[in-house]
Design an enzyme around this catalytic site. Sequence first.
Site, PDB file in Angstrom:
ATOM      1  N   CYS A  55       6.250   6.834  -2.395  1.00  0.00           N
ATOM      2  CA  CYS A  55       6.796   6.349  -1.129  1.00  0.00           C
ATOM      3  C   CYS A  55       8.265   6.754  -0.991  1.00  0.00           C
ATOM      4  O   CYS A  55       8.570   7.903  -0.716  1.00  0.00           O
ATOM      5  CB  CYS A  55       6.599   4.837  -1.010  1.00  0.00           C
ATOM      6  SG  CYS A  55       6.839   4.201   0.662  1.00  0.00           S
ATOM      7  N   HIS A 161       0.522   5.032  -1.641  1.00  0.00           N
ATOM      8  CA  HIS A 161       0.717   4.221  -2.846  1.00  0.00           C
ATOM      9  C   HIS A 161      -0.519   4.320  -3.737  1.00  0.00           C
ATOM     10  O   HIS A 161      -1.489   3.595  -3.523  1.00  0.00           O
ATOM     11  CB  HIS A 161       0.967   2.764  -2.466  1.00  0.00           C
ATOM     12  CG  HIS A 161       2.333   2.512  -1.925  1.00  0.00           C
ATOM     13  ND1 HIS A 161       3.354   1.986  -2.687  1.00  0.00           N
ATOM     14  CD2 HIS A 161       2.860   2.754  -0.693  1.00  0.00           C
ATOM     15  CE1 HIS A 161       4.447   1.893  -1.941  1.00  0.00           C
ATOM     16  NE2 HIS A 161       4.174   2.349  -0.734  1.00  0.00           N
ATOM     17  N   GLU A 163      -0.882   3.187  -6.677  1.00  0.00           N
ATOM     18  CA  GLU A 163      -1.069   1.924  -7.408  1.00  0.00           C
ATOM     19  C   GLU A 163      -1.781   0.867  -6.560  1.00  0.00           C
ATOM     20  O   GLU A 163      -2.223  -0.158  -7.085  1.00  0.00           O
ATOM     21  CB  GLU A 163       0.279   1.398  -7.914  1.00  0.00           C
ATOM     22  CG  GLU A 163       1.132   0.670  -6.908  1.00  0.00           C
ATOM     23  CD  GLU A 163       1.875   1.572  -5.917  1.00  0.00           C
ATOM     24  OE1 GLU A 163       2.696   1.051  -5.158  1.00  0.00           O
ATOM     25  OE2 GLU A 163       1.620   2.794  -5.903  1.00  0.00           O
ATOM     26  N   ASP A 209      -7.898 -19.135   0.957  1.00  0.00           N
ATOM     27  CA  ASP A 209      -7.087 -20.330   1.178  1.00  0.00           C
ATOM     28  C   ASP A 209      -7.008 -21.085  -0.145  1.00  0.00           C
ATOM     29  O   ASP A 209      -8.015 -21.589  -0.650  1.00  0.00           O
ATOM     30  CB  ASP A 209      -7.721 -21.219   2.245  1.00  0.00           C
ATOM     31  CG  ASP A 209      -7.687 -20.586   3.625  1.00  0.00           C
ATOM     32  OD1 ASP A 209      -6.783 -19.771   3.872  1.00  0.00           O
ATOM     33  OD2 ASP A 209      -8.562 -20.901   4.451  1.00  0.00           O
ATOM     34  N   ASP A 385      -0.888 -19.251  14.602  1.00  0.00           N
ATOM     35  CA  ASP A 385      -2.039 -20.161  14.660  1.00  0.00           C
ATOM     36  C   ASP A 385      -2.066 -20.891  16.003  1.00  0.00           C
ATOM     37  O   ASP A 385      -1.658 -22.046  16.088  1.00  0.00           O
ATOM     38  CB  ASP A 385      -1.967 -21.184  13.526  1.00  0.00           C
ATOM     39  CG  ASP A 385      -1.954 -20.549  12.155  1.00  0.00           C
ATOM     40  OD1 ASP A 385      -3.032 -20.336  11.601  1.00  0.00           O
ATOM     41  OD2 ASP A 385      -0.849 -20.273  11.641  1.00  0.00           O
TER      42      ASP A 385
END
Length: 541
Positions: A55, A161, A163, A209, A385
Amino acid sequence: MRQGLAFGRRQPSSSNTKLDLLTLRNFLWQVLETRGFTQPLRDYILADRPYFGICLGMQTLFEASEECPGVAGLGIIKGTIKGFDSSAPLSVPHIGWNGLLMQKHTKLIQAIRPQELVYFVHSYRAIPSPEAAPWALTLTTYGTNFISSVHQGRVLATQFHPEKSGSTGLRILRTFLENFESMEVDASDGLWRPIAETRVSKRVIACLDVRSNDEGDLVVTKGDQYDVREAAVAGAGEGREGIRGAVRNLGKPVALARRYYDEGADEITFLNITSFRQGVLDDLPMLQVLERASEQVFVPLTVGGGIRGYVEPSKGEGGKEGGRTWSALEVAARYFRAGADKVSIGSDAVTAAEEMIQRGEKTGTSAIEQISTRYGRQAVVVSIDPRRVYLPGPEACPAGHTPLELSEPSGPNGETWCWYQATIKGGREGRPIDAVRLAHACQELGAGEILLNCVDMDGQCRGFDLVLVRAVRAAVTIPVIASSGAGKPQHFSEVFNKTGVEAALAAGIFHRREVEIDAVKRHLKEVGIPVRLAMASPGPV
């Protein structure tokens, strides 16, 4: 151990480093200059020593970058790094899985199978030119073609990337480590079919969650419209109140994250819905979840819940107030060091947007601004939300809000119009700002992505709220992740086809195995939506 140099995105080692007005590139270059590393690094690369840049580690090889005017690069490769064309219909940052157009043959051909995808997250890119052509190893298409990796001798660098590119990325890293002495191969191997362009795939994201159960253990949970407890147990004995049901336990965070990685999730999001109530930096179990997950999950990880400034509870004698104050930037840095690639900000983003709108200007002090300034906007996701506020008609919509027409009568009195009220505190408190205006304000503050939930659709499995998603997607130029309401694979293709979002997220249906990630992706491929299939499966052309 073989001697070499890997150069990529690094986090500052000290929270006291003065970076308030510096980008990561400026900081990195300042360190190289002040410590006398610039010329030795240039000499090292020009001497054809082993180097793998990722990057920023690739962009630094060029002469300059529009991202940091006046800051010189190493100048190994001729050219200037430039931002994506703002007039093109592209979401910027470029975030997601995209393909590679091989420009010359190296042993990386043996690591990257034809049409396989790798993970990108960037706002600036190297443009192909005759001067850079001798270095260009691969190109990738996003609007137009850009240089996605470079190679000469024992020097290799990638804009993507590895990784975070799953098994493909691991093979790339292994191939370099085992073959950097001689990367060239016969150009007649015939492994790669020429194609004109690549396509960025739509992302399917698994969300976990996470919260503490009543015993204090971290578990993955899910509920309908944020209620994560099982049904209450009736109390025994006259006059005794019912006992709260236990927190719904759908598995252990690290084990589920690994499962989703194996099944082909493009990203994994951890939302700590306990919100670090005991102090953000004291939440060692969640930090350990990130550290352990990052050791075995090689796709991007996002963490949200409590990424904010706070005052540490005093631990002195007598219970005196005035513990240490931690900034949102310091909190985010701790989670980046634990393995997170992005942080998700919720309630604090709403507050910051309201303050900016009221002031008429940015202050530079909000969590979004601090973190995006230091780490780049691609590291900041804002979680919105909203809930519906039904209207008898568009004329009844309060000033400053966007009235939206629903596809069918949905309100308690058959209303077909609503505005979407932003909420905070996990949907428990409404705010006087609507989701469309909030998304636009958060983009202005420095957010790199919008994670768009809908309180009304959460856990309903009836599909995403297309009206909401379409309105927010049209209001911003950064990527949008649709969330809340998925119940079958067709809901994913519907939201991609009808709104143009870059990603879609689900939780409960994946946890309970009602829908498999692989089933979603195979359905998307069947209906012509570009998608990355799991592991060894080929991606889209």
